[in-house]
Every structure is written in structure tokens, then in C-alpha cells.
Design an enzyme around this catalytic site. Structure first.
Site, short mmCIF file in Angstrom:
data_model
loop_
_atom_site.label_atom_id
_atom_site.label_comp_id
_atom_site.label_asym_id
_atom_site.label_seq_id
_atom_site.Cartn_x
_atom_site.Cartn_y
_atom_site.Cartn_z
N HIS A 175 -14.52 0.80 -0.79
CA HIS A 175 -13.38 -0.05 -0.42
C HIS A 175 -12.34 0.74 0.37
O HIS A 175 -11.19 0.30 0.48
CB HIS A 175 -12.74 -0.68 -1.66
CG HIS A 175 -13.59 -1.75 -2.28
ND1 HIS A 175 -13.33 -2.32 -3.51
CD2 HIS A 175 -14.72 -2.37 -1.83
CE1 HIS A 175 -14.26 -3.23 -3.79
NE2 HIS A 175 -15.11 -3.28 -2.80
N LEU A 235 -13.74 -0.75 -20.97
CA LEU A 235 -12.87 -1.00 -22.11
C LEU A 235 -13.35 -2.21 -22.92
O LEU A 235 -13.25 -2.24 -24.14
CB LEU A 235 -11.44 -1.23 -21.60
CG LEU A 235 -10.33 -1.22 -22.63
CD1 LEU A 235 -10.29 0.11 -23.38
CD2 LEU A 235 -8.99 -1.47 -21.97
N GLY A 257 -15.56 1.12 -15.79
CA GLY A 257 -14.19 0.64 -15.53
C GLY A 257 -14.06 -0.39 -14.44
O GLY A 257 -13.09 -0.37 -13.69
N THR A 258 -15.02 -1.32 -14.38
CA THR A 258 -14.88 -2.39 -13.40
C THR A 258 -15.17 -3.73 -14.06
O THR A 258 -16.07 -3.83 -14.90
CB THR A 258 -15.77 -2.14 -12.16
OG1 THR A 258 -15.72 -3.30 -11.31
CG2 THR A 258 -17.20 -1.82 -12.50
N SER A 259 -14.40 -4.74 -13.66
CA SER A 259 -14.50 -6.04 -14.33
C SER A 259 -15.73 -6.83 -13.90
O SER A 259 -16.04 -7.86 -14.51
CB SER A 259 -13.23 -6.87 -14.03
OG SER A 259 -13.11 -7.06 -12.64
N TYR A 306 0.82 -1.22 0.00
CA TYR A 306 0.00 0.00 0.00
C TYR A 306 0.86 1.27 0.00
O TYR A 306 0.44 2.29 -0.56
CB TYR A 306 -1.00 -0.02 1.16
CG TYR A 306 -2.10 -1.04 0.90
CD1 TYR A 306 -3.12 -0.74 -0.01
CD2 TYR A 306 -2.07 -2.30 1.48
CE1 TYR A 306 -4.09 -1.68 -0.30
CE2 TYR A 306 -3.04 -3.25 1.19
CZ TYR A 306 -4.05 -2.93 0.30
OH TYR A 306 -5.01 -3.86 -0.01
N1 APR Z 1 -11.09 2.59 -19.57
C1 APR Z 1 -12.13 1.85 -19.15
N2 APR Z 1 -12.01 0.63 -18.61
C2 APR Z 1 -10.77 0.13 -18.49
C3 APR Z 1 -9.62 0.83 -18.91
C4 APR Z 1 -9.81 2.13 -19.47
N3 APR Z 1 -8.82 2.88 -19.90
N4 APR Z 1 -8.53 0.07 -18.67
C5 APR Z 1 -8.98 -1.07 -18.13
N5 APR Z 1 -10.33 -1.05 -18.03
C6 APR Z 1 -11.24 -2.06 -17.49
C7 APR Z 1 -10.75 -3.47 -17.69
O1 APR Z 1 -11.16 -3.96 -18.95
C8 APR Z 1 -11.44 -4.20 -16.53
O2 APR Z 1 -12.71 -4.69 -16.93
O3 APR Z 1 -11.32 -1.86 -16.11
C9 APR Z 1 -11.63 -3.09 -15.48
C10 APR Z 1 -10.75 -3.23 -14.25
O4 APR Z 1 -11.10 -4.39 -13.57
P1 APR Z 1 -10.34 -4.85 -12.23
O5 APR Z 1 -8.88 -4.78 -12.42
O6 APR Z 1 -10.94 -6.14 -11.81
O7 APR Z 1 -10.72 -3.68 -11.19
P2 APR Z 1 -12.06 -3.49 -10.35
O8 APR Z 1 -13.23 -4.04 -11.06
O9 APR Z 1 -12.09 -2.08 -9.92
O10 APR Z 1 -11.75 -4.42 -9.10
C11 APR Z 1 -12.68 -4.46 -8.04
O11 APR Z 1 -11.20 -5.84 -6.79
O12 APR Z 1 -9.12 -6.45 -6.04
C12 APR Z 1 -10.24 -5.73 -5.76
O13 APR Z 1 -10.42 -4.11 -4.14
C13 APR Z 1 -10.00 -4.29 -5.47
O14 APR Z 1 -11.55 -2.45 -5.80
C14 APR Z 1 -10.94 -3.56 -6.41
C15 APR Z 1 -11.95 -4.64 -6.75
#
Ligand code: APR
Length: 237
Positions: A111, A205, A178-180, A58
Site C-alpha cells: 500500500h 488480537l 494484525g489485519t482485519s 498524511y
Molecule cells: N495486536 C494484534 N492485532 C491487533 C492489535 C494488536 N495489538 N490491535 C489491533 N489489532 C487488530 C484488530 O483486531 C484488527 O483486526 O488489527 C486489525 C487492524 O485492522 P484494520 O484497522 O482494518 O487494519 P488493516 O487490516 O491493516 O487495514 C487494511 O485498510 O484502510 C486501509 O489502507 C488501509 O492498509 C490498510 C487496509
């Protein structure tokens, strides 16, 4: 999309919105979880076993905040909050401070936040902008070794869930950016919003794990698709 300007909007953001600001996502091939194991740095057990390793992870992320700047996606969401007549609640899974720096005010860090510390002994919170170590002494109870990042680790309960689910039930538009879609409870927000009758939109994305649950999906980099989507909404005002 039928939307009155008095309608409320809930927006969820994840690591993808900060990618173009230079911060790592988690699950992309170059993301944080490709470099370190979740069980070594992001669980309460990891902190008990090896707190110095957790601090190292961190501390590195916190130091990177200094070089990062909000991008056009963060800025567009701040503009939406400022100009949309109805309520706009921004919920982020991100622990960076780019939404605040862009000007967003009605914001929940579900978070937690990199720029806060919490004492594991007395549970008080404090602002924190420097490296953290096992030697740090609590500003409140005076004990050493319990200062931890104010972040929600795997196995811990995200913050302000009641307020978030209340807003999802009442909103007319839910936008996920922007979240998976792999991490709950955030991955379940689209279902909660849909059940309440909201129109749901994914801006990412690529299609997320839950893409089929959304009414509308727009795929592209957040720095491009978010400002375009916000302009579409503000054209109604
Ligand atoms: N613009 C839009 N989306 C994007 C970009 C971009 N430039 N670059 C990447 N992405 C997308 C990816 O395709 C993916 O689907 O952002 C997403 C990121 O996904 P993760 O890495 O899984 O992040 P997130 O969904 O925020 O994770 C959730 O998991 O590990 C924990 O606590 C952590 O808050 C986090 C949580």
C-alpha cells in the site's frame, strides 16, 4: 505444522502489528476511519477535490512516525528473516517504516510508504520525510501541485501484486498478522496460499473477517503472540 527449514514463508502484516508502537489502526473503535471518512482523505477523487485535506491527514500520520518505535513483533519478524534458512517474504499493508527500522529487508509495501512522495504529473518517486503541501514543486518535472503521498488509495491498484501472488503460490507457510481481513486483495492471500498447499496461520488480537479460512488461529496482542510464534518456528532450525 509440517515445515522443512528450506521451505519458504510469506508473512502479511496490517495495522494491528504497529498498534503497540503507538500508531492507529483503521477499523478499531479508536482507529483512523472512526475519525475521518475514507472518501475525504484516501481516494484519488479526494485528492482532486481537496488536496490540502489529504495532505493534512498524511502529514499527521508521517509526523507520528518520529515517536513510534518497532515493537517485539516487528523485531521477531526481522529475526525470523535473518535466521530462517528458507526464503521469508514480508508483505505489509502498512505505510509506516517500523519493519525496516526493526531490520526486515525482504519487504514489500503493497500500500506504499509514508516516507515517499510521487508526482501525479510525471509519476517519479522520491524519498520524503517532511510535510507535503499543494505548493510543493516536483523535483523532476518542475510542476507545482502534483506532489502526493506514495500511498495506494481506495480505487488504486496495490503494488507488486505479481511478485506477491507468485510467492504465495510457492510458499509452505502463510502467516497473517494484525489485519482485519476486510480489504482486498490482501484479504484473498490466505485463499491463494491455501490453494498452493501452504499451511495458513492467523495471528490477530481477535478473529478477523476471514478467520475461518485459516488452518490455525492464535489470538492475542502482536507484541506477545508474534515473538512466541517465531520462537516456535526457529526452534526447528
Ligand atoms: N495486536 C494484534 N492485532 C491487533 C492489535 C494488536 N495489538 N490491535 C489491533 N489489532 C487488530 C484488530 O483486531 C484488527 O483486526 O488489527 C486489525 C487492524 O485492522 P484494520 O484497522 O482494518 O487494519 P488493516 O487490516 O491493516 O487495514 C487494511 O485498510 O484502510 C486501509 O489502507 C488501509 O492498509 C490498510 C487496509
Amino acid at each position: 505444522m509440517k515445515l522443512a527449514t528450506s521451505d519458504s514463508i510469506v508473512i502479511l502484516t496490517g495495522a494491528g502489528i504497529s498498534k503497540e508502537s503507538g500508531l492507529d489502526t483503521f477499523r478499531d473503535t479508536d482507529g483512523a476511519w472512526a475519525k475521518v471518512r475514507i472518501e475525504d482523505v484516501a481516494t484519488p477523487e479526494a485528492f482532486l477535490r481537496n488536496p490540502a485535506r489529504v495532505h493534512e491527514f498524511y502529514n499527521a500520520r508521517r509526523r507520528r512516525l518520529g515517536d513510534a518505535r518497532p515493537n517485539p513483533a516487528h523485531e521477531a519478524l526481522a529475526k525470523l528473516e535473518a535466521e530462517w534458512p528458507g526464503e521469508v517474504l514480508l508483505v505489509t499493508q502498512n505505510i509506516d517504516d517500523l519493519h525496516e527500522r526493526a531490520g526486515s529487508r525482504t519487504l514489500i509495501h503493497m500500500h506504499g510508504e509514508l516516507l515517499k512522495a510521487r508526482c501525479a504529473f510525471c509519476h517519479t518517486e522520491s524519498a520524503w520525510d517532511r510535510d507535503m503541501s499543494v505548493q510543493d514543486v516536483c523535483w523532476s518535472c518542475g510542476r507545482r501541485g502534483g506532489i502526493r503521498p506514495h500511498v495506494v488509495w481506495f480505487g488504486e491498484v496495490p503494488l507488486e501484486m505479481e511478485r506477491i501472488f507468485g510467492a504465495l503460490a510457492d510458499c509452505a507457510l502463510f502467516v497473517s498478522i494484525g489485519t482485519s481481513g476486510h480489504v482486498y486483495p490482501a484479504a484473498g492471500f490466505v485463499g491463494a496460499a491455501s490453494s498452493g498447499g501452504a499451511h495458513t496461520v492467523e495471528l490477530n488480537l481477535e478473529p478477523s473477517a476471514g478467520a475461518s479460512l485459516f488452518d490455525e488461529c492464535i489470538h492475542g496482542p502482536a507484541g506477545t503472540v508474534v515473538p512466541e510464534f517465531v520462537a516456535r518456528l526457529l526452534a526447528k532450525v
